[in-house]
Scaffold this motif. Sequence first.
Motif, short mmCIF file in Angstrom:
data_model
loop_
_atom_site.label_atom_id
_atom_site.label_comp_id
_atom_site.label_asym_id
_atom_site.label_seq_id
_atom_site.Cartn_x
_atom_site.Cartn_y
_atom_site.Cartn_z
N ASN A 54 34.71 -36.86 -9.62
CA ASN A 54 33.10 -36.90 -9.84
C ASN A 54 32.16 -35.86 -11.05
N ARG A 55 33.17 -36.48 -11.56
CA ARG A 55 32.55 -36.44 -13.35
C ARG A 55 32.17 -36.53 -13.82
N GLU A 56 31.38 -36.84 -15.22
CA GLU A 56 30.20 -37.84 -15.57
C GLU A 56 31.11 -38.10 -17.09
N LYS A 90 28.21 -33.47 -13.45
CA LYS A 90 26.22 -34.01 -13.76
C LYS A 90 25.68 -32.69 -13.02
N ASP A 91 26.20 -32.18 -11.69
CA ASP A 91 25.17 -30.32 -11.59
C ASP A 91 25.53 -29.53 -12.92
N LYS A 129 30.68 -38.99 -20.50
CA LYS A 129 30.42 -39.78 -21.89
C LYS A 129 31.17 -39.08 -22.96
N GLU A 137 20.73 -31.29 -19.74
CA GLU A 137 21.87 -31.95 -19.59
C GLU A 137 23.37 -31.70 -19.36
N TYR A 138 23.47 -30.20 -19.99
CA TYR A 138 24.77 -29.89 -20.15
C TYR A 138 24.53 -28.49 -21.02
#
Length: 343
Positions: free
Chosen positions: A146-148, A295-296, A150, A251-252
Amino acid sequence: MTILIYLIELSRVKRKYSYPKKWDILISAAWTIWRTVVFDGRNSYFQDSNIVRINNKETIVLNSYLYYIYKIVKWKTEDWGIVLRLYNQNLKDTQFVCPSNTDEQQAIATTLSDMDELISNLDELIEKKKNIKKWAMQKLLSPKENREHKKLWDICNFIKWRWLSKDKIVDNWENECLLYWELFTTYSYIIEKIESRTNSLEGNPSKEWDVLIPGSTTTVWIDLAKASALLKEWVLLGWDINILRRKNKSEYNSAFLAYYLTEQQKYNIAMQAQWITIIHLYWRNLEDIDVYMPKDIEEQNSIVTILSDMDKEIEALEEKKAKYEQIKQWAMQKLLTGKIRLV
């Protein structure tokens, strides 16, 4: 009353092809000559010529007291040839002060032994906490479905460093600064307090939540794989620091990124280093590093809180241990020289 004793008066000194008895004192005669232990009596075959065995009869001085004397005694001569070596003559020429009452000797030895046990218990607790943290980082930072995914260049701008040298550091000045070598020696994953000051306006002023990665080292390449999140504005950043500045504030969490890069991408980052005599890591080598993060942003914040609380607990324990070690050193100097008496 205290008495002055030559170490050689106490016992026979044996060097090799001998078998120690329980409570004999063994001293390293080479490499680290202050390494001293009391033999626990377990089965062994003892013949190393680099170990001195003291077979003390305990008629004058208790072994438990003598053990600590060997930890503070200063040998009169040292041979700095191929190895540092302790000879019998060193023992013959060395004196120390000792209480004439063996009850006082035992009281001193017990006091110091209790301090040793306290420090040893703290060591075990610190190691346990570090292992728990290591397990937590593996669980919380490792990539999940479930992790994005990039690349670093997707989420960071890479800011070019400006010159600010070590000779510009001045105590008690108002401008905070940070040099690349402090990322190795002073700071961890999160930087909240700045140690250095400068009277210069050189360097690149930081923005809150910049992530810093050292750009060079003279040691080993793996040392460069260390990221720190800086939580302060307007810290002047010196040369050879890779500055990662987030493109989107929401974003992070930069502290999450610092933990992630250090623990999950350590070897990938280190492999980007280039070296001849000095090992360098340039921002262009970091752009393509993979990042997997929740993402959260709240989940990132929670992970950072858990890990930073663990870091603070370990740091507090290490400070406590260092304090006790200082107290023990002070106690040894006072008790074993007769400056403070235990009746």
